[in-house]
Enzyme design. Structure first.
Site, PDB file in Angstrom:
ATOM      1  N   ASP A  69       0.872  -1.171   0.000  1.00 25.65           N
ATOM      2  CA  ASP A  69       0.000   0.000   0.000  1.00 25.65           C
ATOM      3  C   ASP A  69       0.914   1.226   0.000  1.00 25.65           C
ATOM      4  OD1 ASP A  69      -2.245   1.568  -0.028  1.00 25.65           O
ATOM      5  OD2 ASP A  69      -2.928   1.021   1.967  1.00 25.65           O
ATOM      6  N   ASP A  85       0.775   7.492   5.229  1.00 23.09           N
ATOM      7  CA  ASP A  85      -0.532   8.116   5.029  1.00 23.09           C
ATOM      8  C   ASP A  85      -0.821   9.051   6.195  1.00 23.09           C
ATOM      9  OD1 ASP A  85      -0.930   6.784   2.678  1.00 23.09           O
ATOM     10  OD2 ASP A  85      -2.726   5.692   3.308  1.00 23.09           O
ATOM     11  N   ARG A 120       2.341  10.089  -5.964  1.00 20.05           N
ATOM     12  CA  ARG A 120       1.934  10.495  -4.612  1.00 20.05           C
ATOM     13  C   ARG A 120       3.128  10.876  -3.736  1.00 20.05           C
ATOM     14  NH1 ARG A 120      -2.867   6.135  -2.974  1.00 20.05           N
ATOM     15  NH2 ARG A 120      -4.075   6.376  -4.889  1.00 20.05           N
TER      16      ARG A 120
END
Length: 443
Positions: free
Chosen positions: A262, A266, A321
């Site tokens: 993943d 985050d 990202r």
């Protein structure tokens, strides 16, 4: 010199500029050992200096710097690390990590429930048998998907570690870190994570979603670190990488990569006041997410929050990202972005984001245009000034708009960052950051 009171004791904060980063050493007026450790440069006693990014706002970030001797731990195993996290509740604590700790030392088979069979999973949910119109959410507990869910729940319990408030986690030496672990900094305040190498956790049981794109997709869980609804978090001189398991080593099923990674970091669910400094983010696809949804319910939580600073980080060989931003006031300065194979974009401009990207350096290979540095997902103005691409000053917004007019970006984020320490020349950033960012290089 500033003073404040902790548990009735006067604490002095001494701002110190040590090599590559400004630090503050917390010295309790009652603990001679803590005073000596702070003077000697003990990483566990160092706190974030005033003005060093959003994490310095308000009460600042001191982590466990004020810990007494009973709450200083040295750990070498995952079990010891988890026990240290639980001991003492939210009293200030310092956890020193020695060597590399593997959260999945027993392997994926140790998580599998009785009856789970990956070959049976592939057989039942193959596109030839299942198609692409229905997902697997309604599958019963005794189905291959139900057994996968149960196995995944076992892994979730083992490899996630919840970090309490007022904690400093710091690596000892140059080889400290975690493999296969996911640090959960969730609904707490005042955490410091420094001098650690994180090898991304591998999801042992990715889920097949036939409805994700027209040809389905494998979806995975587990970020190396998650800041979830937490405040005053400082991540400094860490290295995040896929290590021995880059995506290029992963197999393919149903014509799609069996994705077991993943994100690396985050920052979501109303998290606020975060500084990420002098880290290396390397060899990964979907790297950093700030705000995880455009939905109305998410907006209600995130709007007005997600204040994050990135400075002097190296972003190397990433796909996308770095970060992708929703809602937050994100200040990104003095970072070096080095694109590699498969590069898609660096900054993702998302819902109501207010990104300021200044004094950064980008190293792009031949054939990769500076127009791709920015990716527009939603209408949201940004500030992008004094950035260099391959050694030349480049107006990232103008280049993007000229080459990708269908995704025209507007200039002007609507705010001006003030919480910065030294701002280096963008032209000098590669030489500074490449040699001083990452685990093992903390001052």
């Amino acid at each position: 010199m500033n003073t404040y009171v902790w548990h009735g004791h006067v604490i002095k904060k001494l701002a110190v500029l040590v090599g590559c980063t400004a630090l503050a050493l917390a010295v309790t007026g009652t603990t001679a050992q803590a005073q000596a450790q702070a003077r000697s440069g003990d990483l566990g006693r160092q706190t974030l200096a005033a003005g060093d990014g959003w994490a310095s706002d308000g009460t600042g970030t001191s982590g466990g710097a004020a810990a007494d001797a009973a709450h200083v731990y040295t750990v070498t195993t995952w079990a010891e690390f988890k026990a240290a996290l639980k001991d003492g509740g939210t009293a200030p604590k310092i956890i020193q990590v020695k060597g590399t700790i593997d959260a999945n030392a027993e392997g994926c088979d140790s998580f599998a429930v009785a009856g789970y069979d990956f070959d049976a999973y592939l057989q039942k949910y193959s596109p030839e048998n299942w198609g692409y119109t229905k997902n697997l959410d309604a599958e019963p507990d005794d189905s291959p998907e139900g057994l996968r869910r149960a196995s995944a729940a076992n892994q979730d319990t083992v490899i996630k570690a919840n970090i309490p408030a007022n904690t400093t986690i710091v690596g000892l030496g140059e080889d400290a870190g975690f493999k296969g672990a996911s640090l959960q900094i969730k609904a707490v305040d005042n955490v410091i994570v420094r001098n650690l190498t994180f090898e991304s956790p591998l999801d042992c049981f990715p889920q097949w979603d036939p409805t994700d794109t027209s040809v389905g997709n494998w979806n995975s869980e587990y970020d190396s670190a998650v800041v979830y609804g937490s405040t005053h978090i400082w991540l400094d001189h860490n290295t995040f990488t896929d290590g021995d398991h880059p995506d290029s080593t992963l197999p393919t099923y149903f014509g799609r990569i069996f994705e077991q990674h993943d994100g690396e970091l985050d920052i979501v669910k109303g998290a606020d006041y975060v500084t990420a400094s002098w880290n290396v983010f390397a060899d990964h696809d979907k790297t950093i997410l700030i705000g995880n949804s455009d939905s109305a319910s998410t907006a209600a939580v995130d709007r007005g929050h997600l204040k994050v600073t990135f400075h002097h980080n190296l972003f190397s060989n990433l796909v996308e990202r770095a970060p992708r931003v929703r809602f937050g006031q994100v200040d990104s300065y003095n970072n070096h972005f080095v694109a590699g194979d498969g590069y898609s974009y660096s900054y993702g401009i998302g819902m109501e984001s207010q990104l300021v990207a200044e004094h950064n350096a980008f190293t792009l290979p031949a054939g990769v245009s500076a127009a791709t540095v920015l990716k527009k997902w939603k209408e949201a103005p940004l500030t992008a000034a004094d950035n260099y691409v391959n050694g030349a000053p480049t107006d990232l917004i103008a280049v993007h708009n000229a080459e990708i007019p269908a995704e025209t970006l507007q200039s002007g984020a609507g705010w001006t960052p003030t919480l910065r320490t030294k701002v280096d020349s963008a032209r000098a950033v590669p030489g500074i950051v490449d040699h001083r960012a990452g685990a093992g290089k903390v001052c």
